[in-house]
Design a protein around this motif. Structure first.
Motif, PDB file in Angstrom:
ATOM      1  N   ALA A 501       0.840  -1.205   0.000  1.00 17.80           N
ATOM      2  CA  ALA A 501       0.000   0.000   0.000  1.00 17.80           C
ATOM      3  C   ALA A 501       0.872   1.249   0.000  1.00 17.80           C
ATOM      4  N   GLN A 502       0.495   2.232  -0.802  1.00 17.09           N
ATOM      5  CA  GLN A 502       1.288   3.454  -0.932  1.00 17.09           C
ATOM      6  C   GLN A 502       0.567   4.628  -0.292  1.00 17.09           C
ATOM      7  N   GLU A 503       1.309   5.396   0.488  1.00 14.59           N
ATOM      8  CA  GLU A 503       0.741   6.592   1.103  1.00 14.59           C
ATOM      9  C   GLU A 503       0.687   7.719   0.089  1.00 14.59           C
ATOM     10  N   LEU A 504      -0.459   8.396   0.017  1.00 11.94           N
ATOM     11  CA  LEU A 504      -0.613   9.520  -0.899  1.00 11.94           C
ATOM     12  C   LEU A 504       0.096  10.749  -0.324  1.00 11.94           C
ATOM     13  N   VAL A 505       0.862  11.420  -1.172  1.00 12.25           N
ATOM     14  CA  VAL A 505       1.549  12.638  -0.759  1.00 12.25           C
ATOM     15  C   VAL A 505       0.599  13.815  -0.982  1.00 12.25           C
ATOM     16  N   ASP A 506       0.399  14.615   0.063  1.00 13.66           N
ATOM     17  CA  ASP A 506      -0.488  15.770  -0.001  1.00 13.66           C
ATOM     18  C   ASP A 506      -1.863  15.392  -0.567  1.00 13.66           C
ATOM     19  N   PRO A 507      -2.572  14.470   0.111  1.00 12.85           N
ATOM     20  CA  PRO A 507      -3.862  14.006  -0.423  1.00 12.85           C
ATOM     21  C   PRO A 507      -4.936  15.100  -0.384  1.00 12.85           C
ATOM     22  N   ASP A 508      -5.858  15.035  -1.328  1.00 15.72           N
ATOM     23  CA  ASP A 508      -6.992  15.953  -1.368  1.00 15.72           C
ATOM     24  C   ASP A 508      -8.075  15.404  -0.430  1.00 15.72           C
ATOM     25  N   ILE A 527      -3.491   8.785   4.235  1.00 14.90           N
ATOM     26  CA  ILE A 527      -4.340   8.139   3.241  1.00 14.90           C
ATOM     27  C   ILE A 527      -3.474   7.219   2.392  1.00 14.90           C
ATOM     28  N   ARG A 528      -3.851   5.956   2.334  1.00 14.50           N
ATOM     29  CA  ARG A 528      -3.084   4.997   1.521  1.00 14.50           C
ATOM     30  C   ARG A 528      -3.975   4.408   0.432  1.00 14.50           C
ATOM     31  N   THR A 529      -3.351   3.972  -0.631  1.00 12.98           N
ATOM     32  CA  THR A 529      -4.075   3.409  -1.770  1.00 12.98           C
ATOM     33  C   THR A 529      -3.515   2.039  -2.111  1.00 12.98           C
ATOM     34  N   PRO A 530      -4.342   1.110  -2.603  1.00 17.36           N
ATOM     35  CA  PRO A 530      -3.847  -0.230  -2.925  1.00 17.36           C
ATOM     36  C   PRO A 530      -2.956  -0.217  -4.156  1.00 17.36           C
ATOM     37  N   GLY A 532      -0.777  -3.668  -5.064  1.00 18.41           N
ATOM     38  CA  GLY A 532      -0.762  -5.056  -5.524  1.00 18.41           C
ATOM     39  C   GLY A 532       0.635  -5.628  -5.530  1.00 18.41           C
ATOM     40  N   CYS A 533       0.790  -6.805  -4.915  1.00 13.81           N
ATOM     41  CA  CYS A 533       2.083  -7.490  -4.883  1.00 13.81           C
ATOM     42  C   CYS A 533       1.824  -8.980  -4.705  1.00 13.81           C
ATOM     43  N   GLY A 534       2.884  -9.743  -4.612  1.00 13.50           N
ATOM     44  CA  GLY A 534       2.732 -11.187  -4.462  1.00 13.50           C
ATOM     45  C   GLY A 534       2.078 -11.586  -3.162  1.00 13.50           C
ATOM     46  N   ALA A 535       2.301 -10.796  -2.106  1.00 13.88           N
ATOM     47  CA  ALA A 535       1.739 -11.145  -0.801  1.00 13.88           C
ATOM     48  C   ALA A 535       0.220 -11.074  -0.804  1.00 13.88           C
ATOM     49  N   CYS A 536      -0.352 -10.203  -1.652  1.00  9.50           N
ATOM     50  CA  CYS A 536      -1.812 -10.021  -1.678  1.00  9.50           C
ATOM     51  C   CYS A 536      -2.416 -10.496  -2.986  1.00  9.50           C
ATOM     52  N   ARG A 537      -1.682 -11.313  -3.749  1.00 11.45           N
ATOM     53  CA  ARG A 537      -2.174 -11.840  -5.029  1.00 11.45           C
ATOM     54  C   ARG A 537      -2.519 -10.711  -5.998  1.00 11.45           C
ATOM     55  N   GLN A 538      -1.717  -9.629  -5.939  1.00 13.34           N
ATOM     56  CA  GLN A 538      -1.869  -8.471  -6.826  1.00 13.34           C
ATOM     57  C   GLN A 538      -3.199  -7.744  -6.650  1.00 13.34           C
ATOM     58  N   THR A 539      -3.885  -7.941  -5.508  1.00 14.24           N
ATOM     59  CA  THR A 539      -5.172  -7.282  -5.294  1.00 14.24           C
ATOM     60  C   THR A 539      -5.033  -5.953  -4.560  1.00 14.24           C
TER      61      THR A 539
END
Length: 605
Positions: A501-508, A527-530, A532-539
């Motif tokens: 999961a990636q944290e949004l920089v300066d989220p609206d 605020i984080r956004t999905p 996808g990686c191997g650990a979560c089956r790219q979901t």
């Protein structure tokens, strides 16, 4: 003197950085937004003073990962048992397997691969037989031309590398991996290929013998192995349900993971009859009856634990379909403290749970986690000085110290009739699995008024709508107002994967304000956004969390209930008295970086 394994870097023709470039290229192909899944350990300032050939014990000491006492004990036991020093330190609990692997990678000068965030290529892995992979703790990660990168617990094992070269007929580039991650990755890889291989065997077996009933009871038949492989894969993936669905020419097999269905595999339509017969045999159903729905239950033992399965078969235009609900006791028997409630939420509910009388209702749609919450509440109050009885349809999890009654309409054991009987058996706490009809609702309400604690579930969209639903079922409003002490409405939401999961920089934050987020919770919002990686089956999601709306029934709310107020009026007053709606409760998870905005909207639309 510090003694450890005298092993050297395995690379001759390719440097560690060449291998790193190859690995990073593979990651870019599979997950473009994911970076640094593979690393070459650089010089650590703490080990800068060590000689290039410094041994493992010295490196661990200088990094502060172990103490001198740990090392001395490990060396003493190593002499007694003949294990490698690293293995001995892990066994003693002095260092983690993952930390050891990273230090070994530095020692050997090879890349370290994290197999959680960058899993092996499942197709490429089939080049290596399962027995070999387990014996040498090695799994193929990626390939470039005639070169194959193999993650190993010991990349300096030249015999294993030679055997891998012979098996794959490719140049082998070994990299270091955590031994525990390796074994988990091998389990995942070969469970997945087990379905494909057993499917081929079962298909061939059908060509030779199309007697599905006979094949379904032979333990070593390919068909039986196929069904077992499907269960093993589903359980390894933490699936809650397996769907077997016939189509025009193929049978689709899907699993529900974290509330969402995923395709697992498919089979020829000719396989359908055999699959359904096998499941009916396991569930004790009538294999000759194909035109009416049937329900059954059975238990299987897999991965060292027993799992209960509920099976439902039903006819469709293309043939019989089946849905299997996996009831994993170890995974679903959650303690109250592990439900994920905030301190304020749990305090509200516990006050009524320990009050000794009244009705506490858990509401929400199918699959919202109501049963798990009810069991957690029972576990919280199940004491030797209380008589606890449950009436369920079906009994999903057996709990010690509780008298659990299975509803059986054929034997005239309904929720209402069982509840009447239980009330004559001196109960303190009664769990009614679900209130489905007026009679059950009236008896449950009467029991809660006369000094019993009643827990039950109901299908409503919100906590405020619950009292109206009981009135619509025929229970007088004044009885509802007197009986119900607390309502819990809940939903299950997919949790963001912590690995990607990636944290949004300066989220609206304007969207959150529009959705009703109070300004007080937007301070320092993360605020984080999905991704996808191997650990979560790219979901982008891994695991689920419960979102709660808890409404204690106060005197002011009781007056509204008696006056037949609308759900909107009841909710408005409850919010004024401090209740968080499902939307607000979910928004609080969003600003803490636990929940994505899309997932919040999905469950609170």
């Amino acid at each position: 003197m510090i003694v450890t394994d005298a092993r050297t870097s395995p690379y001759d023709d390719a440097s560690a950085h060449e291998v790193l470039e190859l690995l990073q290229a593979a990651v870019a192909r599979r997950a473009p937004s994911t970076e640094n899944l593979f690393v070459v350990p650089g010089p650590d300032p703490r080990t800068a003073s060590l000689a290039p050939n410094a041994r493992l014990g010295e490196r661990l000491l200088v990094r502060g990962l172990i103490s001198v006492a740990d090392l001395d004990e490990a060396l003493e036991r190593q002499r007694e048992r003949g294990l490698r020093l690293g293995e001995m330190l892990v066994e003693l609990g002095a260092v983690s397997s993952a930390a050891l692997a990273e230090v070994l990678a530095e020692q050997f000068g090879v890349p370290f691969v994290n197999l959680v965030t960058s899993p092996p290529d499942p197709v490429l892995s089939t080049l290596v037989p399962e027995g070999f992979a387990r014996r040498y703790r090695a799994v193929a990660v990626t390939r470039s031309g005639d070169r194959v990168v193999v993650a190993m617990a010991d990349p300096t094992d030249i015999f294993a590398v030679d055997d891998l070269r012979f098996l794959t007929r490719c140049e082998i580039l070994p990299v270091q991996a955590d031994a525990e991650q390796l074994m988990a990755a091998i389990d995942r890889v070969y469970q997945g290929t087990a379905i494909a291989s057993t499917l081929d065997d079962a298909t061939n077996d059908l060509v030779a013998d199309d007697d599905a009933a006979d094949l379904a009871v032979v333990d070593d038949a390919p068909l039986v192995r196929l069904v077992n492989a499907i269960f093993e894969q589903a359980i390894a993936d933490r699936a809650s349900d397996i769907h077997i669905e016939p189509g025009a020419s193929r049978v689709r097999i899907r699993t529900r993971i974290d509330g969402v269905l995923h395709d697992t595999s498919d089979a020829p339509l000719a396989m359908l009859r055999s699959l359904i017969v096998r499941l009916k045999v396991l569930g004790g159903l009538d294999i000759a009856q194909t035109r009416a729905p049937q329900d059954g239950r059975f238990s299987i033992t897999t991965q060292g634990r027993q799992v209960d399965v509920r099976v439902a078969t039903f006819p469709t235009a293309a043939g019989e379909a089946a849905v299997l609900r996996i009831l994993d006791r170890g995974r679903n028997n959650v303690a109250f403290a592990d439900l994920g409630m905030s301190r304020e939420e749990s305090d509200k509910l516990l006050r009524h749970l320990h009050a000794g009388q009244g009705a506490i209702l858990v509401t929400g749609p199918t699959g919202a986690g109501k049963t798990t919450t009810l069991y957690a509440m029972l576990g919280e109050i199940n004491r030797r000085d209380k008589s606890v009885t449950s009436i369920e349809d079906p009994v999903e999890y057996v709990m010690d110290g509780i008298k659990q009654i299975q509803v059986n309409p054929r034997a005239q054991v309904t929720f209402a009739s069982a509840l009447r009987s239980v009330l004559r058996a001196d109960p303190d706490v009664i769990l009614v699995g679900e209130i489905r009809d007026t009679e059950t609702a009236e008896i449950a309400a009467s029991a809660s008024i006369t000094g019993h604690l009643v827990l039950s579930s109901l299908h409503t969209t919100s906590a405020a709508a619950t009292t109206m639903r009981l009135s619509d079922m025929g229970v007088e409003p004044y009885v509802v107002a007197s009986a119900v002490t607390c309502v819990v409405s809940q939903r299950l939401a997919r949790r963001l994967c912590d690995h990607c999961a990636q944290e949004l920089v300066d989220p609206d934050l304007s969207l959150l304000v529009e959705l009703g987020a109070p300004e007080s919770i937007l301070q320092n919002a993360v605020i984080r956004t999905p991704v996808g990686c191997g650990a979560c089956r790219q979901t982008g999601y891994q695991g689920r969390m419960s979102i709660f709306e808890i409404m204690p029934v106060t005197d002011e709310l009781r007056r509204l209930i008696v006056d037949r107020a609308t759900a909107a009026d009841i909710e408005r007053l409850a919010v004024e008295q401090g209740m968080d709606t499902l939307r607000i409760a979910a928004l609080k998870r969003v600003v803490r970086g636990e929940l994505s905005i899309d997932e919040m909207l999905r469950i609170t639309h």
